[in-house]
Design an enzyme around this catalytic site. Sequence first.
Site, PDB file in Angstrom:
ATOM      1  N   HIS A 163       2.999 -12.914  -5.169  1.00 19.96           N
ATOM      2  CA  HIS A 163       1.901 -12.974  -4.195  1.00 19.96           C
ATOM      3  C   HIS A 163       1.299 -14.381  -4.115  1.00 19.96           C
ATOM      4  O   HIS A 163       0.087 -14.540  -4.005  1.00 19.96           O
ATOM      5  CB  HIS A 163       0.824 -11.963  -4.560  1.00 19.96           C
ATOM      6  CG  HIS A 163      -0.102 -11.600  -3.442  1.00 19.96           C
ATOM      7  ND1 HIS A 163      -1.110 -12.433  -3.008  1.00 19.96           N
ATOM      8  CD2 HIS A 163      -0.177 -10.504  -2.658  1.00 19.96           C
ATOM      9  CE1 HIS A 163      -1.782 -11.845  -2.024  1.00 19.96           C
ATOM     10  NE2 HIS A 163      -1.219 -10.677  -1.786  1.00 19.96           N
TER      11      HIS A 163
ATOM     12  N   ARG B 119       0.802  -1.221   0.000  1.00 21.14           N
ATOM     13  CA  ARG B 119       0.000   0.000   0.000  1.00 21.14           C
ATOM     14  C   ARG B 119       0.837   1.275   0.000  1.00 21.14           C
ATOM     15  O   ARG B 119       1.901   1.339   0.621  1.00 21.14           O
ATOM     16  CB  ARG B 119      -0.937   0.010   1.218  1.00 21.14           C
ATOM     17  CG  ARG B 119      -1.983  -1.088   1.167  1.00 21.14           C
ATOM     18  CD  ARG B 119      -2.745  -1.233   2.478  1.00 21.14           C
ATOM     19  NE  ARG B 119      -3.792  -2.232   2.334  1.00 21.14           N
ATOM     20  CZ  ARG B 119      -3.601  -3.550   2.499  1.00 21.14           C
ATOM     21  NH1 ARG B 119      -2.411  -4.002   2.821  1.00 21.14           N
ATOM     22  NH2 ARG B 119      -4.609  -4.396   2.337  1.00 21.14           N
TER      23      ARG B 119
ATOM     24  N   ASP C 167      -1.589  -9.485   8.476  1.00 18.11           N
ATOM     25  CA  ASP C 167      -1.458  -8.769   7.207  1.00 18.11           C
ATOM     26  C   ASP C 167      -0.455  -7.655   7.456  1.00 18.11           C
ATOM     27  O   ASP C 167      -0.760  -6.465   7.352  1.00 18.11           O
ATOM     28  CB  ASP C 167      -2.804  -8.220   6.739  1.00 18.11           C
ATOM     29  CG  ASP C 167      -2.789  -7.797   5.272  1.00 18.11           C
ATOM     30  OD1 ASP C 167      -1.731  -7.959   4.627  1.00 18.11           O
ATOM     31  OD2 ASP C 167      -3.823  -7.301   4.784  1.00 18.11           O
TER      32      ASP C 167
ATOM     33  N   HIS D  74      -0.883  -2.690  -4.568  1.00 17.63           N
ATOM     34  CA  HIS D  74      -0.345  -3.642  -5.548  1.00 17.63           C
ATOM     35  C   HIS D  74      -0.374  -3.113  -6.991  1.00 17.63           C
ATOM     36  O   HIS D  74      -0.712  -3.833  -7.933  1.00 17.63           O
ATOM     37  CB  HIS D  74      -1.105  -4.959  -5.471  1.00 17.63           C
ATOM     38  CG  HIS D  74      -0.870  -5.739  -4.222  1.00 17.63           C
ATOM     39  ND1 HIS D  74       0.289  -5.647  -3.489  1.00 17.63           N
ATOM     40  CD2 HIS D  74      -1.662  -6.641  -3.559  1.00 17.63           C
ATOM     41  CE1 HIS D  74       0.214  -6.460  -2.442  1.00 17.63           C
ATOM     42  NE2 HIS D  74      -0.952  -7.065  -2.451  1.00 17.63           N
TER      43      HIS D  74
ATOM     44  N   GLU E  76       5.468 -12.301   1.199  1.00 19.68           N
ATOM     45  CA  GLU E  76       5.777 -11.407   0.086  1.00 19.68           C
ATOM     46  C   GLU E  76       7.021 -10.579   0.394  1.00 19.68           C
ATOM     47  O   GLU E  76       6.944  -9.576   1.103  1.00 19.68           O
ATOM     48  CB  GLU E  76       4.602 -10.481  -0.171  1.00 19.68           C
ATOM     49  CG  GLU E  76       3.264 -11.182  -0.360  1.00 19.68           C
ATOM     50  CD  GLU E  76       2.096 -10.246  -0.128  1.00 19.68           C
ATOM     51  OE1 GLU E  76       2.041  -9.174  -0.761  1.00 19.68           O
ATOM     52  OE2 GLU E  76       1.234 -10.575   0.716  1.00 19.68           O
TER      53      GLU E  76
END
Length: 349
Positions: free
Chosen positions: A173, A74, A247, A99, A312
């Site tokens: 991803h 982000r 996350d 992304h 990631e």
Amino acid sequence: MGVLADGRLVEKVTLANANGISATVMTLGATLQALHVPDRDGVIDDIVLGHDTPDEYLARVNYFGVTVGRYANRIAHGRFTLDGRDYQLETNDGPHHLHGGLSGFDRKLWTITSVGEGEEAHVELTLVSSDGEGGYPGTLRVTARYTLDDRDQLRIDYRATTDAPTIVNLTNHALFNLAGERARGDVLTHKLTLHASRYTPVDPTLIPTGELAPVAGTAFDFAAPRAIGEAIRDGNDAQIRIGRGYDHNFVIDGTPGTLRPAALVEDPASGRAMEMLVTAPGVQVYSGNFLDGTVAGKGGRLYRQSDGLALEPQCFPDSPNRPDFPSSRLDPDMEYVNTMLLRFSQAVR
């Protein structure tokens, strides 16, 4: 592999090694579409979430196995300043850019430039992103190279150059489930180890606060092997509540730019284990929190929360707006490189 609605052909290449491991790469999104790995009994199964057809990848964006860019993760409000000039990117995650936005690399048809077999089978794909695409400055030339060797290692190398100052942050991803497609279970019993003593807490919109918080003694402490599900519903942890699980970006120990251990994932049931080594400064750990049972994946299976785990390797989220974070700037005299290495072995029972 298929034909898009506009008539363009989507190709795929399957790399295979001498020990039963194979990786299928699709030109749409330079995507790791399948990854077949034997379990402790030699039974081979696919360990990445995804779809059977290219159209399914475009119909609803879940980033299964894709290459994301120009900027993975982000950027707050899709805005950043470079050399005194303000840039506005596409916003596609509430008020933020995620992304690469609506014209991200996951939705592009890449070109295969090289394929090789043998002890180090490989496929190399390229993409050119024009100046101004998605709001980004500079024409960016990108290469994604997947290499599978007979030592049971899958290596992904991302490289990029630009003709004008810009920002770049590429990653893969893939959502992994080491139990395999046949098991049709979640990853909550997988054991995770992270070589990260700090992480970047986020605000309620998942933008980093700027803090580099210690993980020791928290729900984010994976210094020793720990089941992913152990603290994923810890309502006492505000960060777990915000992310609906994990996350978050973890700050990988060691020197960025050097290939070093970042993570180990083990599935005690199947016996599959996967170690990840990275050159990036951070790894985003995402426990599939937004999979809600409305997305049909391979074979028509409905993917639900925590059916996959993403690791990631990346620059930190919102780095262009955080001078104290590792820089994501790329100048014309530089080459961007991001390497991740996956090593497969057998987990301890």
